[in-house]
Design a protein around this motif. Structure first.
Motif, PDB file in Angstrom:
ATOM      1  N   ARG A 148       0.817  -1.199   0.000  1.00 17.49           N
ATOM      2  CA  ARG A 148       0.000   0.000   0.000  1.00 17.49           C
ATOM      3  C   ARG A 148       0.861   1.262   0.000  1.00 17.49           C
ATOM      4  N   PHE A 149       1.857   1.284   0.852  1.00 15.67           N
ATOM      5  CA  PHE A 149       2.740   2.450   0.910  1.00 15.67           C
ATOM      6  C   PHE A 149       3.560   2.590  -0.369  1.00 15.67           C
ATOM      7  N   VAL A 150       3.986   1.454  -0.899  1.00 12.80           N
ATOM      8  CA  VAL A 150       4.794   1.490  -2.124  1.00 12.80           C
ATOM      9  C   VAL A 150       3.950   1.992  -3.306  1.00 12.80           C
ATOM     10  N   ALA A 151       2.689   1.563  -3.354  1.00 18.96           N
ATOM     11  CA  ALA A 151       1.786   2.023  -4.418  1.00 18.96           C
ATOM     12  C   ALA A 151       1.621   3.542  -4.347  1.00 18.96           C
ATOM     13  N   LEU A 152       1.460   4.027  -3.137  1.00 18.69           N
ATOM     14  CA  LEU A 152       1.304   5.461  -2.915  1.00 18.69           C
ATOM     15  C   LEU A 152       2.546   6.227  -3.372  1.00 18.69           C
ATOM     16  N   ALA A 153       3.705   5.648  -3.093  1.00 15.69           N
ATOM     17  CA  ALA A 153       4.960   6.283  -3.496  1.00 15.69           C
ATOM     18  C   ALA A 153       5.071   6.332  -5.015  1.00 15.69           C
ATOM     19  N   ALA A 158       7.562   9.632  -7.142  1.00 12.50           N
ATOM     20  CA  ALA A 158       8.854   9.431  -6.476  1.00 12.50           C
ATOM     21  C   ALA A 158       9.280   7.966  -6.587  1.00 12.50           C
ATOM     22  N   GLN A 159      10.567   7.721  -6.422  1.00 12.75           N
ATOM     23  CA  GLN A 159      11.067   6.344  -6.428  1.00 12.75           C
ATOM     24  C   GLN A 159      10.930   5.790  -5.011  1.00 12.75           C
ATOM     25  N   PRO A 160      10.165   4.696  -4.846  1.00 13.12           N
ATOM     26  CA  PRO A 160      10.065   4.120  -3.505  1.00 13.12           C
ATOM     27  C   PRO A 160      11.324   3.345  -3.116  1.00 13.12           C
ATOM     28  N   VAL A 161      11.587   3.347  -1.826  1.00 16.75           N
ATOM     29  CA  VAL A 161      12.665   2.555  -1.242  1.00 16.75           C
ATOM     30  C   VAL A 161      12.094   2.002   0.054  1.00 16.75           C
ATOM     31  N   VAL A 162      12.285   0.734   0.324  1.00 15.53           N
ATOM     32  CA  VAL A 162      11.810   0.212   1.607  1.00 15.53           C
ATOM     33  C   VAL A 162      12.994   0.106   2.558  1.00 15.53           C
ATOM     34  N   SER A 186       7.305  -8.564  -2.989  1.00 14.40           N
ATOM     35  CA  SER A 186       6.064  -7.782  -2.909  1.00 14.40           C
ATOM     36  C   SER A 186       6.185  -6.439  -3.597  1.00 14.40           C
ATOM     37  N   ALA A 187       7.398  -5.980  -3.788  1.00 12.71           N
ATOM     38  CA  ALA A 187       7.587  -4.638  -4.349  1.00 12.71           C
ATOM     39  C   ALA A 187       8.633  -4.677  -5.460  1.00 12.71           C
ATOM     40  N   PRO A 188       8.246  -5.178  -6.636  1.00  8.02           N
ATOM     41  CA  PRO A 188       9.211  -5.281  -7.729  1.00  8.02           C
ATOM     42  C   PRO A 188       9.776  -3.906  -8.100  1.00  8.02           C
ATOM     43  N   GLY A 189      11.061  -3.856  -8.333  1.00  6.64           N
ATOM     44  CA  GLY A 189      11.694  -2.608  -8.747  1.00  6.64           C
ATOM     45  C   GLY A 189      11.994  -1.641  -7.615  1.00  6.64           C
ATOM     46  N   VAL A 190      11.813  -2.113  -6.392  1.00  6.60           N
ATOM     47  CA  VAL A 190      12.039  -1.230  -5.248  1.00  6.60           C
ATOM     48  C   VAL A 190      13.239  -1.728  -4.434  1.00  6.60           C
ATOM     49  N   SER A 284      -2.347   3.882 -11.165  1.00  8.41           N
ATOM     50  CA  SER A 284      -1.179   3.352 -11.867  1.00  8.41           C
ATOM     51  C   SER A 284      -0.155   2.813 -10.877  1.00  8.41           C
ATOM     52  N   GLY A 285      -0.120   3.390  -9.672  1.00  8.83           N
ATOM     53  CA  GLY A 285       0.792   2.892  -8.646  1.00  8.83           C
ATOM     54  C   GLY A 285       0.480   1.448  -8.287  1.00  8.83           C
ATOM     55  N   VAL A 286      -0.823   1.139  -8.189  1.00  9.71           N
ATOM     56  CA  VAL A 286      -1.231  -0.232  -7.862  1.00  9.71           C
ATOM     57  C   VAL A 286      -0.731  -1.182  -8.958  1.00  9.71           C
ATOM     58  N   GLY A 287      -0.875  -0.763 -10.185  1.00  9.08           N
ATOM     59  CA  GLY A 287      -0.411  -1.574 -11.305  1.00  9.08           C
ATOM     60  C   GLY A 287       1.076  -1.862 -11.236  1.00  9.08           C
ATOM     61  N   GLN A 288       1.850  -0.873 -10.783  1.00 11.44           N
ATOM     62  CA  GLN A 288       3.291  -1.079 -10.719  1.00 11.44           C
ATOM     63  C   GLN A 288       3.685  -2.030  -9.610  1.00 11.44           C
ATOM     64  N   VAL A 289       2.963  -1.966  -8.501  1.00 13.25           N
ATOM     65  CA  VAL A 289       3.278  -2.852  -7.385  1.00 13.25           C
ATOM     66  C   VAL A 289       2.917  -4.293  -7.744  1.00 13.25           C
ATOM     67  N   PHE A 290       1.842  -4.434  -8.507  1.00 12.42           N
ATOM     68  CA  PHE A 290       1.383  -5.777  -8.854  1.00 12.42           C
ATOM     69  C   PHE A 290       1.655  -6.072 -10.323  1.00 12.42           C
ATOM     70  N   ALA A 291       2.830  -5.652 -10.760  1.00 11.83           N
ATOM     71  CA  ALA A 291       3.199  -5.790 -12.174  1.00 11.83           C
ATOM     72  C   ALA A 291       3.036  -7.228 -12.656  1.00 11.83           C
TER      73      ALA A 291
END
Ligand code: GDP
Ligand code: ZN
Length: 380
Positions: A148-153, A158-162, A186-190, A284-291
């Motif tokens: 959820r947080f990554v999708a928001l980022a 912005a580029q998310p980082v966990v 869970s967070a591809p590309g992060v 679109s953020g949701v789409g990126q998280v669940f690519a």
């Protein structure tokens, strides 16, 4: 002030060649650039090459460098108001109060839904490059929350980082590696970092990462955001945060800044609003998280497949074969549903605005017709 000294004074706040290029037409008009440190009660604190100024934000217009552009009020459009992180265009000769004339086009923006009764977005921070999502290792990993947080980022641009915080509480390296891997899946590309503010482990990686550009810290309360912020800011946090500035009347005032230049380079934005951030139109953020799910869905027989019980569903097939965890699909559905609710609310607002607009046009039309017939326009 020469443009080179403006450059060196504002570079610690993120000023770069591209901003200078966009500002050039305003520069020619004798206006000055500054970065917004905080906004409150219709005014803002802006750091300029000459120090921190207080300026009125009531007449801000989005980027329009033509000298004839009119000052007009933007109240009523909550996304067009100035916010922390914006690059403001200020008239230095404007007297008291000074007015912010415009802001440079935002590279990224964090926007969230406001209280439940209103569906307008509220802008929380602008021009953020890195969104550091703090996730505590002191409690069981909640991957849905990370998503959820990554999708928001992603949605903000912005580029998310966990940052998995409190790594000292997971002393076993194999366990730690597993947890990192779970988050990575869970967070591809992060990028996923582990940090311990207690022992200072991993902080150097984070410091290096945020040294370039502007960062925010997101995450659940208790995730360790304040501790990380303090570590990034170094020793004199209180001094930095509550800076005593001289206001226009020569008085010393203590103000809290929501944007701070970091001693190791880079800028940190820490606004109270960002901390409790919710999901706002993160389509679109949701789409990126669940690519991987969106990728699979391309092979479903029906293009509008709901991945429920449809024949030829590639997503369900991946779950059957064990390639896709059920949890991922459930979390995807939940985010999509939440997002649709928000979008529906927005649509209702837009429809209401259109109706209002038509009513106004109708009234104007009737008045014009009556005027033509020689009658007096009806008063409204
Ligand atoms: P915030 O609500 O996200 O700002 O979280 P805080 O920074 O206030 O931290 C919440 C709690 O976690 C505090 O009690 C901190 O002392 C603790 N904490 C933060 N970082 C670490 C760490 O690296 N290791 C350990 N063991 N505890 C930490
Ligand atoms: Zn399907």
């Amino acid at each position: 002030m020469t443009s080179t000294s403006v450059f060196s004074a504002l570079a610690p706040y993120g000023w770069d060649e591209a901003w200078a290029g966009q500002f050039a037409p305003y520069d020619a008009q004798g206006l000055v650039p500054g970065r917004v440190l905080r906004v409150d009660r219709g005014q803002c604190d802006v750091v300029t090459a000459d120090g921190v100024l207080r300026a009125d934000t009531a007449l801000v217009t989005p980027h329009d460098p033509s000298p004839s552009s009119q000052l007009r009020s933007n109240r009523g459009d909550p996304v067009r108001v100035l916010c922390t992180g914006d690059w403001a265009v200020i008239d230095p000769e404007g007297g008291h109060p000074r007015y912010v004339r415009a802001y440079l086009p935002r590279r990224t923006a964090f926007v969230r839904s406001t209280s439940s009764k209103r569906s307008e977005g509220q802008i929380l921070a602008a021009n953020v490059d890195h969104a550091v999502v703090a996730v505590s290792l002191a409690v069981e990993l909640d991957l849905a929350r990370v998503e959820r947080f990554v999708a928001l980022a992603w949605e903000s641009g912005a580029q998310p980082v966990v940052a998995l915080t409190k790594a000292d509480l997971v002393p076993d390296p194999a366990t730690l590696a597993h947890l990192v891997q779970d988050v990575e899946t869970s967070a591809p590309g992060v990028p996923v970092l582990t940090v311990s503010a207690l022992h200072g482990e991993g902080l150097d990686v984070l410091v290096a990462l945020v040294a370039d550009g502007t960062s925010v810290l997101l995450g659940q309360s208790g995730a360790g955001k304040s501790t990380l912020a303090n570590a990034l800011l170094g020793e004199e946090v209180m001094d930095v945060r509550a800076t005593r500035d001289v206001d226009g009347k020569g008085r010393h005032t203590t103000t809290t800044r929501n944007l701070l230049a970091l001693p190791g380079g880079g800028v940190l934005i820490d606004t109270p609003g960002l901390r409790g951030v919710g999901l706002w139109d993160a389509g679109s953020g949701v789409g990126q998280v669940f690519a991987e799910i969106e990728e699979l869905a391309r092979d479903c027989r029906f293009h509008d497949c709901a991945h429920d019980a449809e024949p030829g569903c590639a997503v369900l097939a991946a779950i059957d074969s064990g390639d896709l965890p059920v949890r991922r699909l459930e979390s995807y559905r939940k985010l999509l549903r939440e997002n649709q609710r928000i979008v529906a609310k927005t649509d209702a607002r837009v429809r209401a605005e259109i109706r209002k607009d038509w009513k106004r046009k109708g009234a104007e039309g009737r008045a014009a017709m009556e005027a033509k017939r020689g009658g007096r326009p009806r008063s409204r």
